[in-house]
Design a protein around this motif. Structure first.
Motif, PDB file in Angstrom:
ATOM      1  N   ARG A   1      -8.238  -1.034  -0.736  1.00 15.12           N
ATOM      2  CA  ARG A   1      -8.393  -2.451  -0.430  1.00 15.12           C
ATOM      3  C   ARG A   1      -9.687  -2.960  -0.768  1.00 15.12           C
ATOM      4  O   ARG A   1      -9.612  -3.979  -1.303  1.00 15.12           O
TER       5      ARG A   1
ATOM      6  N   ARG B   1      -8.294  -3.977  -4.470  1.00 10.68           N
ATOM      7  CA  ARG B   1      -7.222  -4.932  -4.360  1.00 10.68           C
ATOM      8  C   ARG B   1      -8.052  -6.423  -4.195  1.00 10.68           C
ATOM      9  O   ARG B   1      -7.998  -7.283  -4.710  1.00 10.68           O
TER      10      ARG B   1
ATOM     11  N   GLU C   1       0.935  -1.209  -0.098  1.00 13.23           N
ATOM     12  CA  GLU C   1      -0.087   0.099   0.054  1.00 13.23           C
ATOM     13  C   GLU C   1       0.808   1.461   0.020  1.00 13.23           C
ATOM     14  O   GLU C   1       1.911   1.175   0.477  1.00 13.23           O
TER      15      GLU C   1
END
Length: 148
Positions: free
Chosen positions: A32, A35, A18
């Protein structure tokens, strides 16, 4: 048949590690979620395809187009977890920092393992008259982002 020039891995792989800094408090939650959403999607062979996948996934996730230049931030209640900019996503940071970071990581992945271990070219010698250019500053990238 497998294309010898195709990057290996998934789009989700590009999200690790990150970034050290974010624009607004909602940005890490979007990062997130993207992802996770793209964890099993194979890396595309063309940069433009990657950018379109990122943009459309961002739009699906947030309900907003990151290319919308009428605003620099959006608010998503489901991302509100406390704090002054809680729930806010910085579109400018996504356009100018986070997506370009992912694209750069894709470029490195698409070069393959042989080029990763290759030595970096020597930097040209600096001359007293040399001044930094905007392109050289952009190539180095930002070191931090404001927390709005």
């Amino acid at each position: 048949m497998i294309d010898g020039h195709a990057p290996v891995g998934t789009i989700g792989d590009l999200f690790d590690p990150e970034p050290a800094t974010w624009g607004l408090r909602g940005d890490p939650y979007v990062w997130r979620s993207l992802r996770t959403m793209l964890a099993k999607r194979v890396l595309p062979t063309a940069e433009r395809d990657l950018v379109e996948i990122l943009r459309s996934s961002f739009r699906w996730l947030t309900g907003s187009d990151m290319q919308d230049k009428t605003t620099d931030r959006i608010y998503r209640e489901e991302l509100a977890r406390g704090g002054m900019t809680s729930g806010q996503v910085d579109l400018e940071v996504w356009r100018n920092v986070l997506v370009p970071l992912l694209v750069e990581r894709w470029r490195i992945a698409s070069q393959g393992p042989a080029s990763v271990s290759a030595p970096a070219p020597a930097a040209p010698a600096a001359t007293p008259a040399a001044t930094p250019t905007a392109s050289s500053a952009a190539a180095q990238g930002p070191t931090s982002h404001s927390s709005r």
